[in-house]
Design a protein around this motif. Sequence first.
Motif, PDB file in Angstrom:
ATOM      1  N   ILE A  20      37.337  28.471 -14.821  1.00  0.00           N
ATOM      2  CA  ILE A  20      37.219  29.529 -15.812  1.00  0.00           C
ATOM      3  C   ILE A  20      35.797  30.089 -15.840  1.00  0.00           C
ATOM      4  O   ILE A  20      34.870  29.529 -15.261  1.00  0.00           O
ATOM      5  CB  ILE A  20      37.634  29.038 -17.220  1.00  0.00           C
ATOM      6  CG1 ILE A  20      36.712  27.929 -17.718  1.00  0.00           C
ATOM      7  CG2 ILE A  20      39.085  28.574 -17.215  1.00  0.00           C
ATOM      8  CD1 ILE A  20      36.987  27.521 -19.169  1.00  0.00           C
ATOM      9  N   ASN A  21      35.685  31.228 -16.537  1.00  0.00           N
ATOM     10  CA  ASN A  21      34.400  31.921 -16.687  1.00  0.00           C
ATOM     11  C   ASN A  21      33.804  32.297 -15.331  1.00  0.00           C
ATOM     12  O   ASN A  21      32.579  32.322 -15.170  1.00  0.00           O
ATOM     13  CB  ASN A  21      33.410  31.061 -17.497  1.00  0.00           C
ATOM     14  CG  ASN A  21      32.318  31.894 -18.148  1.00  0.00           C
ATOM     15  OD1 ASN A  21      32.471  33.104 -18.307  1.00  0.00           O
ATOM     16  ND2 ASN A  21      31.223  31.262 -18.523  1.00  0.00           N
ATOM     17  N   PHE A  22      34.663  32.589 -14.367  1.00  0.00           N
ATOM     18  CA  PHE A  22      34.218  32.974 -13.026  1.00  0.00           C
ATOM     19  C   PHE A  22      34.147  34.496 -12.943  1.00  0.00           C
ATOM     20  O   PHE A  22      35.070  35.199 -13.357  1.00  0.00           O
ATOM     21  CB  PHE A  22      35.202  32.454 -11.974  1.00  0.00           C
ATOM     22  CG  PHE A  22      34.807  32.800 -10.555  1.00  0.00           C
ATOM     23  CD1 PHE A  22      34.134  31.870  -9.771  1.00  0.00           C
ATOM     24  CD2 PHE A  22      35.109  34.039 -10.007  1.00  0.00           C
ATOM     25  CE1 PHE A  22      33.768  32.181  -8.464  1.00  0.00           C
ATOM     26  CE2 PHE A  22      34.749  34.357  -8.707  1.00  0.00           C
ATOM     27  CZ  PHE A  22      34.078  33.424  -7.929  1.00  0.00           C
ATOM     28  N   ARG A  23      33.049  35.000 -12.400  1.00  0.00           N
ATOM     29  CA  ARG A  23      32.953  36.441 -12.148  1.00  0.00           C
ATOM     30  C   ARG A  23      31.894  36.753 -11.102  1.00  0.00           C
ATOM     31  O   ARG A  23      30.947  35.986 -10.904  1.00  0.00           O
ATOM     32  CB  ARG A  23      32.677  37.222 -13.422  1.00  0.00           C
ATOM     33  CG  ARG A  23      31.445  36.823 -14.207  1.00  0.00           C
ATOM     34  CD  ARG A  23      31.454  37.560 -15.552  1.00  0.00           C
ATOM     35  NE  ARG A  23      30.416  37.111 -16.462  1.00  0.00           N
ATOM     36  CZ  ARG A  23      30.544  36.071 -17.277  1.00  0.00           C
ATOM     37  NH1 ARG A  23      31.649  35.343 -17.252  1.00  0.00           N
ATOM     38  NH2 ARG A  23      29.563  35.735 -18.100  1.00  0.00           N
ATOM     39  N   ASP A  24      32.099  37.896 -10.476  1.00  0.00           N
ATOM     40  CA  ASP A  24      31.143  38.470  -9.544  1.00  0.00           C
ATOM     41  C   ASP A  24      30.131  39.233 -10.394  1.00  0.00           C
ATOM     42  O   ASP A  24      30.464  40.241 -11.018  1.00  0.00           O
ATOM     43  CB  ASP A  24      31.884  39.408  -8.586  1.00  0.00           C
ATOM     44  CG  ASP A  24      30.985  40.076  -7.559  1.00  0.00           C
ATOM     45  OD1 ASP A  24      29.770  40.223  -7.813  1.00  0.00           O
ATOM     46  OD2 ASP A  24      31.506  40.469  -6.503  1.00  0.00           O
ATOM     47  N   VAL A  25      28.893  38.746 -10.452  1.00  0.00           N
ATOM     48  CA  VAL A  25      27.884  39.347 -11.315  1.00  0.00           C
ATOM     49  C   VAL A  25      27.633  40.801 -10.925  1.00  0.00           C
ATOM     50  O   VAL A  25      27.542  41.683 -11.785  1.00  0.00           O
ATOM     51  CB  VAL A  25      26.573  38.541 -11.279  1.00  0.00           C
ATOM     52  CG1 VAL A  25      25.495  39.230 -12.119  1.00  0.00           C
ATOM     53  CG2 VAL A  25      26.803  37.115 -11.784  1.00  0.00           C
ATOM     54  N   GLY A  26      27.543  41.074  -9.642  1.00  0.00           N
ATOM     55  CA  GLY A  26      27.323  42.449  -9.187  1.00  0.00           C
ATOM     56  C   GLY A  26      28.431  43.376  -9.633  1.00  0.00           C
ATOM     57  O   GLY A  26      28.181  44.493 -10.120  1.00  0.00           O
ATOM     58  N   LYS A 207      27.429  29.216 -19.107  1.00  0.00           N
ATOM     59  CA  LYS A 207      27.085  30.165 -20.153  1.00  0.00           C
ATOM     60  C   LYS A 207      25.577  30.298 -20.359  1.00  0.00           C
ATOM     61  O   LYS A 207      25.034  31.387 -20.194  1.00  0.00           O
ATOM     62  CB  LYS A 207      27.775  29.729 -21.459  1.00  0.00           C
ATOM     63  CG  LYS A 207      27.534  30.610 -22.666  1.00  0.00           C
ATOM     64  CD  LYS A 207      28.473  30.246 -23.802  1.00  0.00           C
ATOM     65  CE  LYS A 207      28.234  28.849 -24.368  1.00  0.00           C
ATOM     66  NZ  LYS A 207      26.988  28.777 -25.178  1.00  0.00           N
ATOM     67  N   ASP A 208      24.887  29.207 -20.676  1.00  0.00           N
ATOM     68  CA  ASP A 208      23.497  29.306 -21.115  1.00  0.00           C
ATOM     69  C   ASP A 208      22.474  29.014 -20.019  1.00  0.00           C
ATOM     70  O   ASP A 208      21.616  29.844 -19.739  1.00  0.00           O
ATOM     71  CB  ASP A 208      23.286  28.396 -22.328  1.00  0.00           C
ATOM     72  CG  ASP A 208      24.275  28.746 -23.431  1.00  0.00           C
ATOM     73  OD1 ASP A 208      24.246  29.890 -23.899  1.00  0.00           O
ATOM     74  OD2 ASP A 208      25.103  27.891 -23.784  1.00  0.00           O
ATOM     75  N   GLU A 238      31.836  33.844 -23.844  1.00  0.00           N
ATOM     76  CA  GLU A 238      32.441  33.214 -25.020  1.00  0.00           C
ATOM     77  C   GLU A 238      33.962  33.334 -24.992  1.00  0.00           C
ATOM     78  O   GLU A 238      34.677  32.358 -25.229  1.00  0.00           O
ATOM     79  CB  GLU A 238      31.875  33.821 -26.297  1.00  0.00           C
ATOM     80  CG  GLU A 238      32.298  33.068 -27.548  1.00  0.00           C
ATOM     81  CD  GLU A 238      31.478  33.446 -28.774  1.00  0.00           C
ATOM     82  OE1 GLU A 238      32.092  33.622 -29.838  1.00  0.00           O
ATOM     83  OE2 GLU A 238      30.244  33.572 -28.650  1.00  0.00           O
ATOM     84  N   LEU A 239      34.476  34.521 -24.683  1.00  0.00           N
ATOM     85  CA  LEU A 239      35.919  34.716 -24.599  1.00  0.00           C
ATOM     86  C   LEU A 239      36.503  34.009 -23.385  1.00  0.00           C
ATOM     87  O   LEU A 239      37.599  33.439 -23.449  1.00  0.00           O
ATOM     88  CB  LEU A 239      36.240  36.208 -24.556  1.00  0.00           C
ATOM     89  CG  LEU A 239      37.731  36.584 -24.531  1.00  0.00           C
ATOM     90  CD1 LEU A 239      38.435  36.054 -25.781  1.00  0.00           C
ATOM     91  CD2 LEU A 239      37.888  38.099 -24.436  1.00  0.00           C
ATOM     92  N   CYS A 264      28.044  32.281 -27.782  1.00  0.00           N
ATOM     93  CA  CYS A 264      26.962  33.040 -27.165  1.00  0.00           C
ATOM     94  C   CYS A 264      26.133  33.661 -28.283  1.00  0.00           C
ATOM     95  O   CYS A 264      26.574  34.637 -28.905  1.00  0.00           O
ATOM     96  CB  CYS A 264      27.506  34.146 -26.268  1.00  0.00           C
ATOM     97  SG  CYS A 264      28.383  33.577 -24.799  1.00  0.00           S
ATOM     98  N   PRO A 265      24.970  33.108 -28.596  1.00  0.00           N
ATOM     99  CA  PRO A 265      24.158  33.665 -29.686  1.00  0.00           C
ATOM    100  C   PRO A 265      23.861  35.139 -29.440  1.00  0.00           C
ATOM    101  O   PRO A 265      23.457  35.526 -28.336  1.00  0.00           O
ATOM    102  CB  PRO A 265      22.873  32.826 -29.628  1.00  0.00           C
ATOM    103  CG  PRO A 265      23.243  31.590 -28.889  1.00  0.00           C
ATOM    104  CD  PRO A 265      24.318  31.976 -27.924  1.00  0.00           C
TER     105      PRO A 265
END
Length: 307
Positions: A20-26, A207-208, A238-239, A264-265
């Motif tokens: 989870i929380n996987f993504r291509d930053v670009g 996340k952090d 966060e989602l 996520c503050p």
Amino acid sequence: MARSSSVDLDSPDRPFDNIINFRDVGRTINQVSGASILKEGILYRSARPDDASERDKRRLADEFHIATVLDLRSTTEHKMATRKRRAENENTGTEIDLTNTPSGNADEHLVQIPAQRCLISLAGKAMERTLLWRLDWTNYIKAIAMTATGYRNDAIRLVAEQVMQPRGLTGLAQDTLDASKSELRCIFELLAVQETYPILVHCTQGKDRTGLVILMMMLLAGDQVSRAAIIDDYTRSELELVPEFEERMREISALGLSEDYTRCPPGFVDDLIDYLDTHYRGVSGYLACIGIDLNMQEKIREKIMST
């Protein structure tokens, strides 16, 4: 067991079975910006990939061509993950005591794909000392005594309750910048090497600590990557982490931390950028301070920028 999803499996953004929380930053930054600013297929981020299915592993290797997995977790987190894996393999059906960490080889939980694995903890000895020094004298002596007599987990919980919880995620990120300079130097030395890419950067939640490294890389891109785009990339974690909220709550509770550590503050990105500007003359000044010269910074910039 693979998670069910209503997302089109032919979509380039289709989910993994067990990452989870996987993504291509670009790709994320470009979509938010409405322009092709960063290269896509180069820099990825995620939560821990320990439970990757066989299909997930094939995708990481064959679809995303991951050359490097950069793992930012602490020794304690690795031991907790190892114990969790052993308990699952034993299939005892009993409650898992995450504070009773195993000794010996703690690598069996790590995802196995044909990529170089770099374990660089952002909670190393220097960070531990920084957190200990923030204790009052009574708790400082108590923590040292616990560690010396084999009750390290109790000492970690004490520090978490007395220091980490009050400092919050933003304060801890600032402490990381100040205390973990040698570790961050190793990370950015790695990021300056051509053969490092494509790279997957992760910690436990992705996340952090992961967010700190990604934020610094985005700041290296200069004004082309807006602060709003960096904030969007950070806060969407966060989602993304909701599917494992209960499991992660058990883990952070075992360390003496509250639900705040799953969030996520809202001021995280702004506060860190301001901290870098105020204390180090920006990210370039910080990196120069830790031994990443302008030539190495430019190599990283060239690797992630589309033009």
